[in-house]
Design a protein around this motif. Sequence first.
Motif, PDB file in Angstrom:
ATOM      1  N   LYS A 226      49.723  66.952 -48.596  1.00 37.61           N
ATOM      2  CA  LYS A 226      50.532  65.938 -47.938  1.00 37.61           C
ATOM      3  C   LYS A 226      50.564  66.195 -46.433  1.00 37.61           C
ATOM      4  CE  LYS A 226      53.608  65.121 -51.887  1.00 37.61           C
ATOM      5  NZ  LYS A 226      55.014  65.117 -52.368  1.00 37.61           N
ATOM      6  N   LEU A 227      50.997  65.191 -45.697  1.00 39.10           N
ATOM      7  CA  LEU A 227      51.220  65.312 -44.252  1.00 39.10           C
ATOM      8  C   LEU A 227      52.712  65.157 -44.003  1.00 39.10           C
ATOM      9  CD1 LEU A 227      50.415  65.461 -41.277  1.00 39.10           C
ATOM     10  CD2 LEU A 227      49.925  62.998 -41.360  1.00 39.10           C
ATOM     11  N   VAL A 228      53.305  66.151 -43.353  1.00 39.78           N
ATOM     12  CA  VAL A 228      54.735  66.129 -43.034  1.00 39.78           C
ATOM     13  C   VAL A 228      54.889  66.083 -41.518  1.00 39.78           C
ATOM     14  CG1 VAL A 228      56.922  67.370 -43.213  1.00 39.78           C
ATOM     15  CG2 VAL A 228      55.286  67.421 -45.114  1.00 39.78           C
ATOM     16  N   ILE A 229      55.593  65.070 -41.020  1.00 39.41           N
ATOM     17  CA  ILE A 229      55.809  64.903 -39.583  1.00 39.41           C
ATOM     18  C   ILE A 229      57.302  65.048 -39.304  1.00 39.41           C
ATOM     19  CG2 ILE A 229      55.643  63.318 -37.622  1.00 39.41           C
ATOM     20  CD1 ILE A 229      53.184  62.089 -38.995  1.00 39.41           C
ATOM     21  N   VAL A 230      57.649  66.056 -38.507  1.00 41.42           N
ATOM     22  CA  VAL A 230      59.041  66.344 -38.168  1.00 41.42           C
ATOM     23  C   VAL A 230      59.305  65.884 -36.741  1.00 41.42           C
ATOM     24  CG1 VAL A 230      60.799  68.125 -37.906  1.00 41.42           C
ATOM     25  CG2 VAL A 230      59.062  68.338 -39.698  1.00 41.42           C
ATOM     26  N   GLY A 231      60.334  65.077 -36.547  1.00 38.68           N
ATOM     27  CA  GLY A 231      60.695  64.625 -35.208  1.00 38.68           C
ATOM     28  C   GLY A 231      61.124  63.174 -35.231  1.00 38.68           C
ATOM     29  N   GLY A 232      61.661  62.732 -34.124  1.00 34.01           N
ATOM     30  CA  GLY A 232      62.097  61.348 -34.001  1.00 34.01           C
ATOM     31  C   GLY A 232      61.618  60.770 -32.691  1.00 34.01           C
ATOM     32  N   ALA A 233      62.095  59.600 -32.364  1.00 33.01           N
ATOM     33  CA  ALA A 233      61.739  58.929 -31.110  1.00 33.01           C
ATOM     34  C   ALA A 233      62.885  59.057 -30.117  1.00 33.01           C
ATOM     35  CB  ALA A 233      61.429  57.461 -31.365  1.00 33.01           C
ATOM     36  N   ASP A 234      62.546  59.244 -28.833  1.00 31.26           N
ATOM     37  CA  ASP A 234      63.584  59.234 -27.797  1.00 31.26           C
ATOM     38  C   ASP A 234      64.340  57.913 -27.822  1.00 31.26           C
ATOM     39  OD1 ASP A 234      62.835  61.741 -26.868  1.00 31.26           O
ATOM     40  OD2 ASP A 234      61.358  60.908 -25.491  1.00 31.26           O
ATOM     41  N   HIS A 235      63.581  56.839 -27.931  1.00 34.96           N
ATOM     42  CA  HIS A 235      64.128  55.481 -27.957  1.00 34.96           C
ATOM     43  C   HIS A 235      63.263  54.676 -28.922  1.00 34.96           C
ATOM     44  CE1 HIS A 235      66.338  56.567 -24.301  1.00 34.96           C
ATOM     45  NE2 HIS A 235      65.201  57.091 -23.873  1.00 34.96           N
ATOM     46  N   ASN A 236      63.876  53.742 -29.608  1.00 36.09           N
ATOM     47  CA  ASN A 236      63.102  52.902 -30.520  1.00 36.09           C
ATOM     48  C   ASN A 236      62.011  52.165 -29.749  1.00 36.09           C
ATOM     49  OD1 ASN A 236      64.581  53.604 -32.785  1.00 36.09           O
ATOM     50  ND2 ASN A 236      66.072  51.969 -32.482  1.00 36.09           N
ATOM     51  N   SER A 237      60.829  52.098 -30.343  1.00 28.98           N
ATOM     52  CA  SER A 237      59.702  51.436 -29.681  1.00 28.98           C
ATOM     53  C   SER A 237      58.792  50.856 -30.745  1.00 28.98           C
ATOM     54  CB  SER A 237      58.922  52.444 -28.832  1.00 28.98           C
ATOM     55  OG  SER A 237      58.282  53.396 -29.666  1.00 28.98           O
ATOM     56  N   GLU A 238      57.919  49.956 -30.313  1.00 30.12           N
ATOM     57  CA  GLU A 238      56.938  49.399 -31.238  1.00 30.12           C
ATOM     58  C   GLU A 238      56.062  50.510 -31.816  1.00 30.12           C
ATOM     59  OE1 GLU A 238      54.625  46.250 -29.663  1.00 30.12           O
ATOM     60  OE2 GLU A 238      56.341  45.027 -29.039  1.00 30.12           O
ATOM     61  N   TYR A 239      55.753  51.501 -30.997  1.00 32.53           N
ATOM     62  CA  TYR A 239      54.892  52.579 -31.462  1.00 32.53           C
ATOM     63  C   TYR A 239      55.577  53.380 -32.561  1.00 32.53           C
ATOM     64  CZ  TYR A 239      52.078  56.782 -31.639  1.00 32.53           C
ATOM     65  OH  TYR A 239      51.300  57.828 -32.081  1.00 32.53           O
ATOM     66  N   SER A 240      56.813  53.817 -32.321  1.00 34.18           N
ATOM     67  CA  SER A 240      57.495  54.623 -33.340  1.00 34.18           C
ATOM     68  C   SER A 240      57.687  53.830 -34.629  1.00 34.18           C
ATOM     69  CB  SER A 240      58.844  55.127 -32.813  1.00 34.18           C
ATOM     70  OG  SER A 240      59.727  54.058 -32.526  1.00 34.18           O
ATOM     71  N   GLU A 241      58.001  52.554 -34.484  1.00 37.74           N
ATOM     72  CA  GLU A 241      58.177  51.723 -35.679  1.00 37.74           C
ATOM     73  C   GLU A 241      56.863  51.556 -36.433  1.00 37.74           C
ATOM     74  OE1 GLU A 241      59.937  48.126 -34.304  1.00 37.74           O
ATOM     75  OE2 GLU A 241      61.871  49.055 -33.824  1.00 37.74           O
ATOM     76  N   SER A 242      55.752  51.459 -35.704  1.00 38.30           N
ATOM     77  CA  SER A 242      54.449  51.314 -36.365  1.00 38.30           C
ATOM     78  C   SER A 242      54.078  52.588 -37.118  1.00 38.30           C
ATOM     79  CB  SER A 242      53.361  50.973 -35.342  1.00 38.30           C
ATOM     80  OG  SER A 242      53.090  52.075 -34.484  1.00 38.30           O
ATOM     81  N   LEU A 243      54.440  53.750 -36.565  1.00 35.30           N
ATOM     82  CA  LEU A 243      54.183  54.997 -37.268  1.00 35.30           C
ATOM     83  C   LEU A 243      54.995  55.090 -38.553  1.00 35.30           C
ATOM     84  CD1 LEU A 243      54.003  57.927 -34.680  1.00 35.30           C
ATOM     85  CD2 LEU A 243      52.131  56.840 -35.877  1.00 35.30           C
ATOM     86  N   LEU A 244      56.281  54.783 -38.453  1.00 38.79           N
ATOM     87  CA  LEU A 244      57.170  54.920 -39.599  1.00 38.79           C
ATOM     88  C   LEU A 244      56.754  54.003 -40.754  1.00 38.79           C
ATOM     89  CD1 LEU A 244      60.567  55.211 -37.711  1.00 38.79           C
ATOM     90  CD2 LEU A 244      59.383  57.029 -38.944  1.00 38.79           C
TER      91      LEU A 244
END
Length: 362
Positions: A226-244
Amino acid sequence: MKVAVTGLRGIPNVMGGVETHCEEMLPRVKGLDPDLNITVFARAPYVKKPRYKYRGISIVSLPSPVSVWREAITSTFNAIVAARRTKMDIIHIHAIGPALLTPLARLMGLKVVVTHHGEDYNRAKWGRFPRFILRMGERLGMLFANHVIAVSPSLAKKLQKSFPGSTNRISYIPNGTPELPRSRGDALARFSLKSNEYVLAVGRLVPEKGLHDLIKAHADIKDGRKLVIVGGADHNSEYSESLLKLANERVIFTGLQDRGTLRELYENAALFVMPSYHEGLPIAALEAGSCSTPMLLSDIQPNRDIGLPEKDYFPVGDTSALGQALNKPNYLYQVDAAEFRKKFDWDEIALSTSSIYHKLMD
């Protein structure tokens, strides 16, 4: 001696490399000189109380907008005013955006230390005007600070070449490898993981961390890890939403986690991967190294400054090469935790920083 610290969101347990740097270093500096008064001027939206203590360090929250780039300048201005009002001797400014206000701090009679954590103007998220501001912050910090700290050797050399008149005021003092606390021991169960059966990445959900490359390369992994990604976004963005939106049973986003949980995830990971396009001297990689986690990093210079063998690097942005590397045996990427701790020692880092403070007051 009274030292103000600004340029960070706050401590402890606030996401970010600068924040981790200060959380590790400042209490150690205080321990070297119990009479030293250190105050972190934090950004109110990121801390829970207006005033509190953390391991001998005073934290005072100041008003700050929550903004992609304006908050750093606004909070630093407020911190400089507060430092002057409370009769601080030195203000330690972290990062080149806040360093834009170095001349103001000097005009107010403060001695200024600037820590340059990396060339932030190279981050993909910035437009033309923010990049200009960051470059100007770097320039004003280099020209007007009483002393400048660079967190990687290549960055120190580059700054000395670009600002030859400031050479004697520029020092290389790295980030360090922390001793992460023990966890409750339940992280693997919480995220439905098994030891040595997942690849781990730790970082903010921003383009320059290259997590989109890792997700793409991981899709071709052959052994089912599996791939585990730990962390969040400084501010909501199109990029962070596309990753999630790419989350599934094989790609797990944990959000921001405490340091004990991070340790458990590092110690049980088959492999730690950092596919970044931009870093300073990456603390997440140093954390992984301190836990003996096998490591695979992009070949940008700040990652190379860690000094791993050539086999531990892949060409940044090359998902094909990353995919091939992911499918090789994990033992090829093993690292020596003792060597990491010796090379990147927070106690030595604190001593070097404390020496700078005292020299400025001599």
